[in-house]
Design an enzyme around this catalytic site. Structure first.
Site, PDB file in Angstrom:
ATOM      1  N   TYR A 142      41.089  28.212  58.578  1.00 21.17           N
ATOM      2  CA  TYR A 142      41.078  26.864  58.006  1.00 21.17           C
ATOM      3  C   TYR A 142      39.689  26.492  57.502  1.00 21.17           C
ATOM      4  O   TYR A 142      39.547  25.754  56.540  1.00 21.17           O
ATOM      5  CB  TYR A 142      41.525  25.828  59.047  1.00 21.17           C
ATOM      6  CG  TYR A 142      43.015  25.667  59.179  1.00 21.17           C
ATOM      7  CD1 TYR A 142      43.825  26.721  59.588  1.00 21.17           C
ATOM      8  CD2 TYR A 142      43.621  24.450  58.895  1.00 21.17           C
ATOM      9  CE1 TYR A 142      45.194  26.563  59.718  1.00 21.17           C
ATOM     10  CE2 TYR A 142      44.991  24.287  59.020  1.00 21.17           C
ATOM     11  CZ  TYR A 142      45.769  25.345  59.431  1.00 21.17           C
ATOM     12  OH  TYR A 142      47.123  25.176  59.564  1.00 21.17           O
ATOM     13  N   LYS A 187      46.199  38.753  67.806  1.00 19.44           N
ATOM     14  CA  LYS A 187      46.696  39.905  67.049  1.00 19.44           C
ATOM     15  C   LYS A 187      45.611  40.975  67.165  1.00 19.44           C
ATOM     16  O   LYS A 187      45.056  41.455  66.173  1.00 19.44           O
ATOM     17  CB  LYS A 187      46.963  39.477  65.594  1.00 19.44           C
ATOM     18  CG  LYS A 187      47.675  40.512  64.732  1.00 19.44           C
ATOM     19  CD  LYS A 187      49.144  40.707  65.076  1.00 19.44           C
ATOM     20  CE  LYS A 187      49.698  41.900  64.290  1.00 19.44           C
ATOM     21  NZ  LYS A 187      51.056  42.285  64.719  1.00 19.44           N
ATOM     22  N   ASP A 219      53.143  38.088  67.040  1.00 26.03           N
ATOM     23  CA  ASP A 219      54.514  38.359  66.578  1.00 26.03           C
ATOM     24  C   ASP A 219      55.471  38.391  67.768  1.00 26.03           C
ATOM     25  O   ASP A 219      56.564  37.807  67.733  1.00 26.03           O
ATOM     26  CB  ASP A 219      54.588  39.655  65.739  1.00 26.03           C
ATOM     27  CG  ASP A 219      53.810  40.813  66.345  1.00 26.03           C
ATOM     28  OD1 ASP A 219      53.129  40.629  67.380  1.00 26.03           O
ATOM     29  OD2 ASP A 219      53.881  41.918  65.778  1.00 26.03           O
ATOM     30  N   ASP A 243      49.068  26.736  64.559  1.00 25.02           N
ATOM     31  CA  ASP A 243      49.798  25.899  63.602  1.00 25.02           C
ATOM     32  C   ASP A 243      51.242  26.379  63.490  1.00 25.02           C
ATOM     33  O   ASP A 243      52.191  25.604  63.580  1.00 25.02           O
ATOM     34  CB  ASP A 243      49.103  25.980  62.237  1.00 25.02           C
ATOM     35  CG  ASP A 243      49.855  25.190  61.183  1.00 25.02           C
ATOM     36  OD1 ASP A 243      50.219  24.028  61.459  1.00 25.02           O
ATOM     37  OD2 ASP A 243      50.100  25.737  60.087  1.00 25.02           O
ATOM     38  N   ASP A 247      54.976  24.648  65.316  1.00 24.01           N
ATOM     39  CA  ASP A 247      56.161  24.208  64.546  1.00 24.01           C
ATOM     40  C   ASP A 247      57.395  24.902  65.098  1.00 24.01           C
ATOM     41  O   ASP A 247      58.443  24.289  65.299  1.00 24.01           O
ATOM     42  CB  ASP A 247      56.020  24.573  63.054  1.00 24.01           C
ATOM     43  CG  ASP A 247      55.557  23.393  62.210  1.00 24.01           C
ATOM     44  OD1 ASP A 247      54.765  22.581  62.728  1.00 24.01           O
ATOM     45  OD2 ASP A 247      55.982  23.289  61.041  1.00 24.01           O
TER      46      ASP A 247
END
Ligand code: IPM
Ligand code: MN
Length: 352
Positions: A142, A187, A219, A243, A247
């Site tokens: 970001y 990751k 994942d 983020d 959701d």
């Protein structure tokens, strides 16, 4: 207690849910003899229209000089499909996070028992899920170095040791106060930034021997949130993964309109729903105000006002149990309620 609260309603459904949130906080102040002052300022598309800047200096100054920020939502479709627009509402939110140093975003995922049938996940998998996602909020892609021309573009996922250390420590502290289980999501099989996250977190483990720490690739974590959500107690992860995962996690509760969040760090903390501005619903009195109201409960908890926060949560639970809900949560054929009417019901409940 005296609290000076900066109210940033923003765009879309923001002003409507903000109004409900403020009414609820006012009812609490009255009942428990507190003095809450509310000062309003524009942010997002509303601020671009008014000043050309999605996070104007005057809004920043108000936030800085307040005890808390009560934020709603930003975003407007006129910017979404225009990759060339130089100024975007989302920059307002990012500027607010960066300028207030809000490096920790706390997103609790909770299932309301009476809404378990609204979850897209089977009841026996989802019921009893209760975890907190702690998202790093001022680093990573970001805010890392960016570049874009017509043929090449990149965003840099940069993290420093102190940035990782402070958020992992905060997550360890949360885990300590809960079921003492922390999952670090990364990751590390591919990304150097993730390998540093893992290294730093592993080093910190020694200082928190009472917390069971595990490490999971993002994942895999995204799958486990759906297939075995009760596995999780506290998740900590970097900005972009956080983020996306929050959701995903939010919908297992049955509606994104239910989940609040708190962002804390160096300056004034911000309390906001995790959902967006839903521009198509603006002005229609159909937006679910509960996430905003519950953000108010998180605000109260932040200042140690536990009975007050409990009163807000009880009001929300009672409304949901009694079917005082917006259309997306209503039983088939049941009467549904508008944003405003839900607000009135909550205020009446608190006053009783
Ligand atoms: C969120 C939102 C923001 C983000 C957007 C609006 C910039 O999706 O708070 O999760 O990506 O952080
Ligand atoms: Mn998001």
């Amino acid at each position: 207690m005296d609290l000076k609260i900066a109210v940033l309603p923003g765009d879309g459904i923001g002003p409507e849910i903000s109004a409900v949130g403020v009414e609820v906080l006012k009812a609490i102040a009255e009942k428990f003899n507190h003095k809450f002052e509310f000062d309003y300022a524009p942010v997002g598309a509303a601020a671009i229209d008014a000043t050309g800047d999605p996070f104007p200096e005057a809004t920043f100054q108000l936030c800085k000089s307040s005890d808390a920020v009560f934020f709603s939502a930003i975003g407007h479709p006129k910017y979404d499909n225009n990759p060339d627009s130089k100024v975007r509402p989302e920059q307002g939110l990012l500027a607010m996070r960066k300028k207030l140093g809000l490096f920790a975003n706390i997103r609790p995922i909770e299932i309301f028992p009476s809404l378990v049938d609204k979850s897209p996940i089977k009841e026996d998998i989802v019921k009893g899920s209760d975890f907190i996602c702690i998202r790093e909020l001022t680093g990573g892609m970001y805010f890392g170095e960016k570049y874009q021309d017509d043929d090449r573009a990149y965003d840099t996922n940069a993290y420093t040791r102190p940035e990782i250390e402070r958020i992992v420590r905060l997550a360890m502290d949360y885990a300590r106060r809960r079921r003492k289980h922390l999952t670090v999501v990364d990751k590390a099989n591919v990304l150097a930034s993730s390998r540093l996250w893992r290294k730093v977190a592993k080093e910190l483990e020694a200082e928190y021997p009472d917390v069971a720490v595990d490490y999971m690739f993002v994942d895999n974590a995204s799958m486990k949130i759906i297939t075995e959500p009760r596995f999780f107690d506290v998740i900590v992860t970097e900005n972009t993964f956080g983020d996306i995962l929050t959701d995903e996690a939010s919908v297992i509760s049955g509606s994104m309109g239910l989940l609040p969040s708190a962002s804390t760090g160096e300056l004034t903390p911000v309390f906001e729903p995790i959902h967006g501005s839903w521009p198509q619903a603006a002005g229609l009195n159909i937006a679910n105000p509960m996430a905003q109201v519950l953000s108010g409960a998180m605000l109260l908890e932040h200042f140690g006002l536990a009975s007050e926060a409990k009163n807000v949560r009880d009001a929300v639970n009672a409304a949901i149990e009694n079917g005082i809900v917006t259309p997306e949560l209503a039983a088939p054929g049941a009467v549904t309620y508008g944003t405003k009417e839900i607000g009135e019901w909550l205020v009446d409940y608190i006053r009783e």
